[in-house]
Structure formats: C-alpha cells, structure tokens
Design an enzyme around this catalytic site. Sequence first.
Site, mmCIF file in Angstrom:
data_model
loop_
_atom_site.group_PDB
_atom_site.id
_atom_site.type_symbol
_atom_site.label_atom_id
_atom_site.label_comp_id
_atom_site.label_asym_id
_atom_site.label_seq_id
_atom_site.Cartn_x
_atom_site.Cartn_y
_atom_site.Cartn_z
ATOM 1 N N GLU B 60 0.813 -1.210 0.000
ATOM 2 C CA GLU B 60 0.000 0.000 0.000
ATOM 3 C C GLU B 60 0.849 1.264 0.000
ATOM 4 O OE1 GLU B 60 -0.510 -2.670 1.810
ATOM 5 O OE2 GLU B 60 -2.455 -3.362 1.065
ATOM 6 N N HIS B 129 -11.359 -6.135 8.191
ATOM 7 C CA HIS B 129 -12.179 -5.958 6.992
ATOM 8 C C HIS B 129 -13.458 -5.169 7.266
ATOM 9 C CE1 HIS B 129 -9.540 -9.238 5.767
ATOM 10 N NE2 HIS B 129 -9.930 -9.086 4.521
HETATM 11 C C1 LIG Z 1 -1.626 -5.139 4.025
HETATM 12 C C2 LIG Z 1 -2.607 -5.975 3.281
HETATM 13 N N1 LIG Z 1 -2.993 -5.595 2.039
HETATM 14 C C3 LIG Z 1 -3.897 -6.322 1.358
HETATM 15 C C4 LIG Z 1 -4.442 -7.442 1.892
HETATM 16 C C5 LIG Z 1 -5.478 -8.252 1.125
HETATM 17 N N2 LIG Z 1 -4.939 -9.561 0.792
HETATM 18 C C6 LIG Z 1 -5.191 -10.640 1.554
HETATM 19 S S1 LIG Z 1 -4.350 -11.966 1.060
HETATM 20 C C7 LIG Z 1 -3.651 -11.149 -0.226
HETATM 21 C C8 LIG Z 1 -2.706 -11.860 -1.125
HETATM 22 C C9 LIG Z 1 -1.625 -12.517 -0.364
HETATM 23 O O1 LIG Z 1 -0.778 -13.218 -1.227
HETATM 24 P P1 LIG Z 1 0.436 -14.060 -0.664
HETATM 25 O O2 LIG Z 1 1.287 -13.221 0.212
HETATM 26 O O3 LIG Z 1 1.084 -14.693 -1.832
HETATM 27 O O4 LIG Z 1 -0.254 -15.158 0.271
HETATM 28 P P2 LIG Z 1 -1.312 -16.276 -0.170
HETATM 29 O O5 LIG Z 1 -2.652 -15.645 -0.123
HETATM 30 O O6 LIG Z 1 -0.943 -16.747 -1.527
HETATM 31 O O7 LIG Z 1 -1.185 -17.340 0.869
HETATM 32 C C10 LIG Z 1 -4.094 -9.827 -0.253
HETATM 33 C C11 LIG Z 1 -3.734 -8.837 -1.267
HETATM 34 C C12 LIG Z 1 -4.027 -7.794 3.189
HETATM 35 N N3 LIG Z 1 -4.523 -8.877 3.804
HETATM 36 N N4 LIG Z 1 -3.123 -7.056 3.855
#
Ligand SMILES: Cc1ncc(C[n+]2csc(CCOP(=O)(O)OP(=O)(O)O)c2C)c(N)n1
Lengths: 359, 328
Positions: B60, B129
């Site tokens: 972000e 959320h």
């Molecule tokens: C700071 C933040 N920004 C956005 C999100 C929304 N979000 C939740 S999971 C995710 C993707 C995460 O990807 P990764 O780190 O590869 O983990 P995975 O979901 O594949 O286990 C996002 C963008 C969040 N949880 N926290």
Amino acid sequence: MAEDRVRAVQLLTPEGQRVSHPDYDITLSDSELRGLYRDMVVVRRIDTEATALQRQGELGLWAPCLGQEAAQVGSARAMAPNDFAFPTFREHGVTWCRGIAPLEILALFRGVTNGGWDPQVNKCGPYSIVIGAQVLHGVGYAMGIQFDGAEDVAVTYFGDGAMAQGDVNEAFVFAASFSAPVVFFCQNNQWAISQPRDRQSNVQIYERAAGFGFPGVQVDGNDILAVMAVTKVALERARTGNGPTLIEAYTYRMGAHTTSDDPTRYRLAGELETWRLRDPIERLKVYLARQGIADRSFFDQIEQEGEELAEHIRDGVRAMVPPRPESMFDDVYAEPHARIDEQRSEMLEYLSSFQDSVG
Amino acid sequence: MSELTMVKAINAGLRKAMERDPKVILFGQDIGRLGGVFRVTDGLQKDFGEHRVMDAPLAESGIIGTAVGLAMRGYRPVLEIQFDGFVYPGFDQIVSQVAKFHRRMAGSIVMPITIRIPYGGGIGAVEHHSESPEAYFAHTAGLRVLTPADPQAAFLTIQQAIACNDPVIYFEPKRRYWDKGEVDESLAALDLSAVADPWRARVVHTGSDVTVACYGPMVRTCLEAAEASTDISLEVVDMQSISPLDLETLASSVERTSRLVVVHEASKSGGVGAEIAARISEKCFYSLEAPVIRVTGFDVPYPASRLEEYFLPDLDRVIEAAEQVMRY
Ligand SMILES: Cc1ncc(C[n+]2csc(CCOP(=O)(O)OP(=O)(O)O)c2C)c(N)n1
Ligand SMILES: [Mg+2]
C-alpha cells in the site's frame, strides 16, 4: 515467468522416487515418515471440511491450504518445541503441528472470536491477516532470543505476495543487520489473489536474499522430505549464531484464494492439472508403500482418523455460539480503563431494556 | 435512468472519468483482470488497457507513494485500497506526503489523487475488513474526505472526487455496495459541479423534532429509523463530505428542530461525531434544547463478526437516542 531459474531442492520426485541432492539430505525413521504422512492427510481433511462448512454457512470465510501441506508440515515439524512460529491466515498445517486445536482456528473463521490461543503455550503467534506484519514481529522475537543468549529460532511464514510489502523487506534488513536467529519461510504458491508471482518479484524469490546479505534457498514445496531437510539446515544455521535464511517453498495454491474468490477469472485450469500431478501427499504415499514403510491398513487407518476428526470439527463448529456481547470490552486494555467500564455498563443497560420490555 | 447497485454506479462513474480525461489512471491490488475483490473496476482494464488500469504489487505504501510521483508527472491517479484495515501501511505516504505536497510546493504542484477505500462493517467479515478509519483522515489538513450513501451519489461524487485538484479519500460503504438505486447516467454529460455540490450535506428525509446527522452506511439505517419513528419526527441529514463538513446545511436543520443526534459506525472517542457536536454547539447554542448525542460504535477494536450487530448502530439505537434528546 523465469521457470528456467527454478532451482528447487528435491529429495522425493512427484512419482515418489527418492533422489539425492549434493547439499541436502535427511534421514527419518519409519515412524517419523508415517507421522508426516498422517499430519498431511489430517490437515487436508480439516481443510476440506472447513471449506464444506463455509459452503453450508457455518463459517464466514475459509482460506484453504490445499496443496501446501508439505511446505507447512515439513517446515513446522523441523522446528524444536521452543522455536516460535509466526503464521499467516493460511497456515493451518503449521498450527496443527504446533498443537493448536483445529476448533480454535475454525472459531476465527466462524467469527466468534478474533483471537484465542496464548502464543506462549504452543510457541505460535496469531494468524496475521495484514500481509507481512508478522515477519517483523518474528525478527524482533529473534532479536530477543539473541539478547537472552538462548538457542531458539523464530520461523516467519508469508507468501509470495508479501515479498512486495515494505514490512517484509524491512524485516530482511533488520534480521541481516542483527544477524537474528530467524528463518524466513516463504510459500510461493504462485498467486497473491489474482496476481502472479512476477508482479511482486522480477527474480525468483530465493534470489532476493543475496541482496540483503543472507542465503536464500528454493525448495520443492510439495516434497516434504526436501522441505524438512532445508528447514533443518536453516534452523541450525540460526541456532548456531549464523543469522537468517530465506527459504522459498515452491508450491501451488490448489484452491481459491478464499471461499469468496473465483480463480476462474484469472487463471487457467491447465495450471491446476499440472500441479495436481505434483501432489505432496500422493508422492509420499507412493514412497511409503513402495518402501514397505506403510501398508493399506495404515493408510485406511489414517483416513479413518481424518473422518473422525472431520466429524468432531463439524459438531464442534455447529455448537460454537457467539460470546456475550459485552465480551467485546474485554482485554482492550491490560490496565483498568474508565471509559471501557462506562461503555460496557451503557451496553448492558441498553440490552436489559429489551429484556424488560419482552419479559 | 437505470437501476444500478452502488458497485455498478461507481464502475460507471470511473468509466466516465476515464473517458473524459486520458490522465485518469487506476492503480490497486487485483483491480485488473479480477476487477477488484468487490468487482468495482470490472471490465475497465479490458476496455482501457493495462496502462490505465494497473494491478499493483502487494504494497500500500508503494501504491500511494508512486501515485505522488505520477501526480507530479501530470497524472490523475485513482487508487484502490482493498479493505479499510489495509490502508495503514500507506498511512505515512497519505499523511506526510499526499496531504502536504501542494502546500510544501507553495501551490505549484497539485495532488489530484483519489484513494478509494471500501469501509465499515456489517458484512460478517474477518478481522481488519470492517473498520471505519475516517477520523484519522478528517483530522489531516490537506485531505478531503467523501463518502457516498447511495448509487446516484456514488456515480456523481466519484467523478467529482477524481476531477478535484485536492487529494480525496473516498470511503465506499461496503455493506451498501449491493443496494440498488436509480442512477441518471446522462448527468455525466453536464458540468458536474452544476449538478450537485459534493461538499454539501443533503437533507434526505425531512422532519421537525430531531435532526439526525449521518453519512455513508448509516444513511440507510437512519432513513429506516425515520420511517419507523412514529412519535418523533426525524430529519435525516447525509453529511456526505466528512472533510470539509458542511455545517451550514446541518445548522439550518438544527435551528428548526433544536435537537441533534449524530450517527456513525466508527468508535465514539475522537470520532467525526465529536467534531460535529462541538461545531454545532458553537453555532446553534441558543437553538439547542438538548445536548448533542452520539450513536456510534464502541471504543473497542471492531469485534468478531458474530458480535458486530451489537457494535453497529441500528434503527433501535437511533430511535432511542432521539427519545433521549426529546426528554430534555
Ligand atoms: C496489508 C494488506 N494488504 C492487502 C491485503 C489483502 N490480501 C489478503 S491476502 C492477499 C494476497 C496474499 O498473497 P500471498 O502473500 O502470496 O499469500 P497467499 O494468499 O498466496 O497465501 C491480499 C492482497 C491484506 N490482507 N493485507
Ligand atoms: Mg501466494
């Protein structure tokens, strides 16, 4: 994607063939091997049950770990009891291995609590939903271990998406700067919701470690033997004062991001088929059977155990009721707080006014 | 006129803004092929291309910080933060950079950045959320803060936010995303500032006994309370702009009713309601028959979803507050 630069350590092929690697090896007893198989099967059963419960409206959400069982179980089982895990919301295999009861996890997703277990008991932090935040916590915890002259290690879990986050990159800097006893365990499941790995990292993830000044290693994340071998080396390195390691477990998110997600909007079904052939459980099963380490009755018994646990989970989840409304005022502060007391009383008074009018 | 959900209305507004100005670009996590987790940007990447609707890396601070540079270069970035609870990694860039840049450059540079944030509770979500962080931003000089209450307002104000040369934090009430309403898309062809002033509050229900000030997700709740309240006549004012606050419109209502209740989901202490109460006390001291009462979330972290109904102001709590101010 630079598939040609994939250099994943492997000790067990997708076909269940034991192979050797020049730098890594592992020797496990038959019962340890059977234990790893059991962990993975049970974790998958918890996962599929939770997905089903979400579909039935019993959970608000579920983040499946389907396909990542070897990465999670292999790394967590490599840890010593006093090592400390810092998981994200998808690490159901890790929490299982740390001894957190599955119903504690399901309570979060049912929405009856936002927290729960005491991290000190099982040496396992809370599920982090804010991407990357817990990685810094892990480094700080490791710095504390170091200041105390202890020999424990912190293991931080995060995804390929988290590799973009400032917190994670700062965690690398701090860990390198203090030579902190921490293992960075990144599960590269190829996707961060709809974003492929190369949106976060233009090189293979393990290659990033070099720039921060510590080793990075890529491991076949669906090969539980290799994951365990690589994690043990990283833990030992940290324990003996040699600082952090970044492990990239190369794996795949077989399910949706969460039950709210529709992956057909952004990825091709063919990918799923390719990875289905690399299933982490199937390859260990073939190996165990071929080596005569486990037989049909063992596999049946584990399956039965999974079914029993699934039933326990179903009943347990359905029986979970929301806590008292005024519990939202609990534990906001550790010290007495007048405003909290005042608002708790206001709420109770308000709620009892309904009681009066009904009764 | 067409009947649209708020999601579709914002989507249509974004489309108009992009058609009108080629410098308008969209940047955020999963907003391209996926169309955003709420599908607000659905189809826009397909129609405007990957250079105008860009999927961002998962950071972000990166999204907001690079938008500052893009703005310096003449672009008009419209950013999506996936959920309220994930804006904080970008908070430094918003407060120290986005908000202050124009002033620091003695007015020579503008920061026409719109930061869209789905906010608020009521959807049964997991932690982080369901938050309502508007007060942090309303407290920051240099930022404007807008929140639409219905599809028509969303369609217009998103375009006005984008057209504005100041940075705008645009809070979208996610629990109202799927509410439908009539939207007049032809208005986009007109001079939007002549259609409706986004910085003005709107009287959305007239009444005579108590003024109820609210915004975003609570507007529908307060309208329902006004319908349900038979003994007390409620006048509902949708503030719409949280910063600046249109106190003239609110004060003229309070001068008629002599009583004010402020409603928001965010925690009470240090919230927007406190500012409204203080300002109305100053402006309407001689008209007020009762203290200004706030109906808000409690001063606790947003609770687990199965308790959120006890946290969120509802129709009953609004009516009870109206009864309370009537007792003075
Ligand atoms: C700071 C933040 N920004 C956005 C999100 C929304 N979000 C939740 S999971 C995710 C993707 C995460 O990807 P990764 O780190 O590869 O983990 P995975 O979901 O594949 O286990 C996002 C963008 C969040 N949880 N926290
Ligand atoms: Mg991922």
